[in-house]
Design an enzyme around this catalytic site. Structure first.
Site, short mmCIF file in Angstrom:
data_model
loop_
_atom_site.label_atom_id
_atom_site.label_comp_id
_atom_site.label_asym_id
_atom_site.label_seq_id
_atom_site.Cartn_x
_atom_site.Cartn_y
_atom_site.Cartn_z
N LYS A 221 -14.49 -10.63 0.97
CA LYS A 221 -13.54 -11.38 1.82
C LYS A 221 -14.14 -12.64 2.43
O LYS A 221 -15.35 -12.80 2.51
CB LYS A 221 -12.96 -10.45 2.90
CG LYS A 221 -11.86 -9.58 2.30
CD LYS A 221 -10.98 -8.92 3.30
CE LYS A 221 -9.85 -8.21 2.53
NZ LYS A 221 -9.05 -7.36 3.39
N ARG A 255 -11.91 0.07 0.44
CA ARG A 255 -11.14 -0.53 -0.67
C ARG A 255 -11.97 -1.67 -1.24
O ARG A 255 -12.22 -2.66 -0.54
CB ARG A 255 -9.80 -1.02 -0.12
CG ARG A 255 -8.88 -1.64 -1.15
CD ARG A 255 -7.59 -2.10 -0.49
NE ARG A 255 -6.71 -2.75 -1.43
CZ ARG A 255 -6.81 -4.02 -1.79
NH1 ARG A 255 -7.75 -4.79 -1.28
NH2 ARG A 255 -5.97 -4.53 -2.66
C1 7PM Z 1 -6.87 -12.87 -1.82
C2 7PM Z 1 -7.28 -12.65 -0.52
C3 7PM Z 1 -6.41 -11.84 -2.62
C4 7PM Z 1 -7.24 -11.36 0.01
C5 7PM Z 1 -6.39 -10.57 -2.10
C6 7PM Z 1 -6.78 -10.35 -0.78
C7 7PM Z 1 -6.40 -5.19 1.98
C8 7PM Z 1 -5.33 -4.59 1.32
C9 7PM Z 1 -5.69 -6.56 0.46
C10 7PM Z 1 -7.03 -4.51 3.06
C11 7PM Z 1 -5.46 -2.73 2.68
C12 7PM Z 1 -8.12 -8.37 -0.87
C13 7PM Z 1 -6.88 -8.97 -0.22
N1 7PM Z 1 -6.63 -6.41 1.41
N2 7PM Z 1 -4.86 -3.35 1.67
N3 7PM Z 1 -4.90 -5.45 0.38
N4 7PM Z 1 -6.52 -3.28 3.37
N5 7PM Z 1 -5.03 -1.52 3.07
O1 7PM Z 1 -9.21 -8.86 -0.54
O2 7PM Z 1 -7.97 -4.98 3.72
O3 7PM Z 1 -8.01 -7.50 -1.75
S1 7PM Z 1 -5.47 -7.96 -0.51
#
Ligand code: 7PM
Length: 287
Positions: A221, A255
């Site tokens: 992230k 995750r």
């Molecule tokens: C770009 C930036 C693409 C951030 C995708 C993301 C989470 C989630 C995501 C989380 C839960 C990523 C995020 N992040 N679901 N879905 N918790 N429960 O880094 O932190 O995958 S999308």
């Protein structure tokens, strides 16, 4: 069929949730069969690498992203879920904000709901209750398109906790069991670097205050980019550090993109924690 996530949640060990994105930007040439095939192979690799749950998402929740039409999202995720749930014993989680997608995904074999919107969509809590699977309630400030514009809190931990408390209460009122509710502070969703650091510092306190298990996503992230100046493909060491710390502070599910690396890091710190447990099978190994 009995739910496969519940017995995992009842175990004393943390769980690795592997991220499976089925958005067009995650495939270069986009062909329909090709993308299904690639998704299955990616999932297969994550299972081999030690994933306990596969989180399938067809809507990009990236800050600034546009929402996806319901039918488009269904077309992306349902074939993957149907295929994976017949092929593997590893349970599938559906990453969606849409009640209809939750319902179809669970009919197609998904065993958990992961909603970055904390089941705030109209009818989402009722559908989730009817699905009778564990749910993850994530905190997100505003909608993805707007949330990084100017995140502002008086006290981020208190505000995120009270949001989660109200979503937990909505779930309990609809008959969802407390043991089926996971909370998630939503790292990177409408937070500054310092908000994210404060939340990560308070993982243990939030779990204790809210009385639910926690799922957390820190993998690759942007807080890592901001703190260390690393591009996204150089964030693995920092991602592992944050995942390890979250688990030490009590997080139940991490995750992640990098399943093998996270699996080894988490299993090793758990081996240290459990060295004197009666079921430890290492006692007869001399080195
Ligand atoms: C770009 C930036 C693409 C951030 C995708 C993301 C989470 C989630 C995501 C989380 C839960 C990523 C995020 N992040 N679901 N879905 N918790 N429960 O880094 O932190 O995958 S999308």
């Amino acid at each position: 069929m009995a739910n496969l996530v519940r017995p995992l949640l009842a175990r004393d060990s943390a769980l690795i949730m592997g991220i499976l994105n089925v958005t067009p930007d995650s495939f270069s040439d986009g062909g329909e069969f090709h993308s299904l095939d690639l998704a299955i192979r990616h999932a297969e690799q994550m299972v081999a690498d030690g994933a306990d749950i596969i989180d399938v998402g067809g809507e990009s929740t990236r800050p600034g992203a546009d929402p996806v039409e319901r039918q488009e999202e269904l077309d992306r995720v349902i074939p993957v879920i149907e295929c994976l749930s017949t092929r593997f014993d590893v349970p599938i989680s559906i990453d969606t904000q849409k009640p209809n997608v939750m319902h179809e995904a669970v009919k197609g074999g998904a065993q958990m709901i992961n909603d970055v919107n904390g089941l705030r969509a109209e009818g989402a809590v009722a559908i989730a209750a009817k699905c009778d699977v564990p749910v993850c309630l994530m905190h997100m400030l505003d909608i993805p398109k707007k949330m990084q514009e100017k995140p502002d809190y008086n006290e981020v931990t208190t505000e995120v906790s009270s949001f989660l408390r109200s979503r937990i209460d909505a779930c309990l009122a609809s008959g969802i069991d407390n043991a089926d509710i996971l909370i998630d502070p939503g790292i990177g969703f409408g937070k500054t670097l310092n908000h994210n650091l404060e939340l990560l510092n308070h993982v243990g306190q939030m779990i204790e205050d809210l009385g639910c298990e926690m799922l957390i996503g820190v993998s690759r992230k942007s807080l890592i980019g901001m703190q260390l100046g690393r591009e996204v493909d150089s964030r693995l060491p920092a991602s592992l550090g944050l995942a390890v710390q979250a688990v030490i502070k009590g997080a139940k599910i991490v995750r992640v993109h990098d399943v093998l690396e996270t699996h080894d890091a988490i299993r090793m710190i758990e081996a240290v924690r459990n060295y004197d447990k009666p079921n430890n099978k290492n006692k007869d190994k001399s080195f």
